[in-house]
Write an enzyme that holds these catalytic residues in place. Structure first.
Site, PDB file in Angstrom:
ATOM      1  CB  CYS A 103       2.213   4.985  -0.708  1.00 44.61           C
ATOM      2  SG  CYS A 103       3.043   4.229   0.282  1.00 44.61           S
ATOM      3  NE  ARG A 106      -0.005   1.954  -2.503  1.00 45.58           N
ATOM      4  CZ  ARG A 106      -0.583   1.778  -3.560  1.00 45.58           C
ATOM      5  NH1 ARG A 106      -1.990   1.598  -3.309  1.00 45.58           N
ATOM      6  NH2 ARG A 106      -0.418   2.062  -4.741  1.00 45.58           N
ATOM      7  CD1 TRP A 276      11.763   2.608   4.040  1.00 48.68           C
ATOM      8  CD2 TRP A 276      10.457   1.315   5.847  1.00 48.68           C
ATOM      9  NE1 TRP A 276      11.027   1.249   3.864  1.00 48.68           N
ATOM     10  CE2 TRP A 276      10.282   0.466   4.809  1.00 48.68           C
ATOM     11  CE3 TRP A 276       9.843   0.703   6.971  1.00 48.68           C
ATOM     12  CZ2 TRP A 276       9.793  -0.829   4.656  1.00 48.68           C
ATOM     13  CZ3 TRP A 276       9.281  -0.720   6.904  1.00 48.68           C
ATOM     14  CH2 TRP A 276       9.341  -1.141   5.906  1.00 48.68           C
ATOM     15  CD  GLU A 281       9.595   9.503   0.445  1.00 54.26           C
ATOM     16  OE1 GLU A 281      10.334   8.543   1.146  1.00 54.26           O
ATOM     17  OE2 GLU A 281       8.570  10.243   0.798  1.00 54.26           O
TER      18      GLU A 281
END
Ligand code: ARG
Length: 409
Positions: A103, A106, A276, A281
């Protein structure tokens, strides 16, 4: 305090490698016992101790660790498991995010809102709370990172499971000519729920799939997500009015729902969480990937590019315009989104902060570097620590199969 997590590594390897369980090799299912038998869900004492020590080390105001450790160990020896305090649960969920090597987002791990729903375990209540989660996570467009934690696995008594990969995903309908209307990733899942009686949506490329939830070892039940709990953004392009004619849209909230939250030897199999979106993506992967909506060629053709030769870089050009459209549309709709340049800088700030705090920040380069313009972002130009730390969000192989609609004969 932080150790390698062998069980997670093995789970991930079997997902990535060739050893995925073959669906048909599972014992044949009957109406009474449609799932593999539950594992023994006893809490591991070593993992429990490691977590309790971590919690106390990072939360000095929680008091002496030895007292709490004795309490936890005696609970485990009497019941096979133990109960996190709500402070431990909140900390554990946030640190699981902090430890998510894939991720990029973070930096704000401390801000995650934790909805403690450990008392909830029927399929109906879980579905209700998932809808509540979506509503609370999206307050008039401002998306708040949120997790809802349902009942854990306990010895002889597995917790509930959400089969869907995410709370909101679009159906993929296989057409007679072999093409797919909607998201090809969910063709099997869509066929599975249709076999179980889902009537299908309106027949658009963006029909929201029902939630599939099972309680304990019960058979799964299906629930429609109410329309008003699904915020979506229609995609338009700031310079090309024709872009709107594609009729594209995407949902505002990515809420992963089939990963197990592991804290101190306890598994919470249903713990949907959201942040979010980062634009790529949607614009690069969901809409651009050849095995998803596969829109690069259609966009390139409308842009008037020569798609006959790779060297015109028509794919790259189309990717950029798709991503411009996504960022522009979310922004115009007032829905939180970030671009990959900003998110890359934030991530390096996060890594620096973690180092200052004396912690390792695990990161997987192949996931952190954005799927477009990699080298134009600062995260490309370095390496990262690859430790697997606990607490963690873990992908169990069966959960992956369930999420793709492949577990049922
Ligand atoms: N990449 C996934 C999707 O497009 C979502 C993964 C989580 N993303 C996030 N920004 N929290 O749906």
């Amino acid at each position: 305090m932080l150790t390698w997590r062998r069980s997670q590594r093995q789970a991930l390897e079997s997902v990535d490698g060739a050893q995925l369980p073959v669906i048909n090799s599972y014992p044949p299912r009957t109406a009474q016992a449609p799932f593999p038998p539950p594992r023994e869900f006893a809490a591991d004492e070593g993992a429990a101790e490691e977590f309790i020590r971590l919690f106390h080390a990072e939360n000095p105001s929680a008091g002496p660790v030895e007292h709490r450790l004795r309490e936890v160990m005696s609970e485990i020896s009497m019941t096979g498991t133990y109960t996190h305090t709500s402070e431990e649960l909140t900390f554990g969920a946030r640190v699981a995010w902090r430890n998510s090597a894939r991720c990029i987002g973070r930096l704000y791990w401390r801000s995650m809102r934790v909805r403690d729903r450990r008392h909830v375990e029927t399929a109906e209540q879980v579905a209700d709370e998932c809808v509540g989660h979506l509503r609370e996570a999206e307050q008039s467009g401002r998306i708040r990172p949120t997790i809802t934690v349902f009942a854990p696995d306990r010895p002889g008594r597995p917790g509930p499971k959400i089969w869907n990969e995410q709370l909101i995903r679009y159906a993929g309908y296989r057409e007679a000519d072999g093409s797919v209307l909607g998201d090809p990733r969910y063709v099997d899942f869509t066929e599975m729920v249709r076999r179980w009686g889902w009537r299908g949506g309106a027949g658009t490329p963006f029909d929201v799939l029902p939630l599939v939830i099972s309680a304990g070892q019960g058979t799964p039940k299906m629930f429609e997500v109410p329309e008003d709990a699904v915020v979506e953004v229609d995609l338009v392009h700031p310079s090309y009015p024709w872009f709107a004619e594609f009729g594209l849209r995407w949902h505002a909230i990515p809420a992963i729902s089939n990963m197990c939250l592991e804290i101190g030897g306890i598994c919470y199999p249903a713990a949907p969480f959201n942040g979010w979106y980062m634009g790529t993506e949607i614009g690069a992967r969901n809409l651009g990937d050849a095995d998803r909506y596969n829109l690069l060629e259609a966009v390139a053709v409308r842009l008037g590019l020569d798609t006959g030769h790779e060297r015109t870089l028509w794919r790259d050009h189309a990717l950029v315009e798709l991503n411009v459209a996504v960022l522009h549309s979310f922004e115009a709709a007032g829905v939180t989104i970030s671009d990959h340049h900003t998110e890359s800088r934030r991530f390096l700030q996060h890594v620096e902060r973690e180092e200052k705090a004396g912690r390792v920040c695990p990161a997987d380069w192949t996931w952190i570097v954005p799927p477009m313009s990699g080298s134009a972002t600062p995260v490309f130009h370095r390496y990262y620590d690859e430790a697997e730390l606990s607490p963690a969000f873990v992908q169990h192989p069966e959960a992956v199969e369930r999420g793709l609609g492949r577990l049922v004969n």
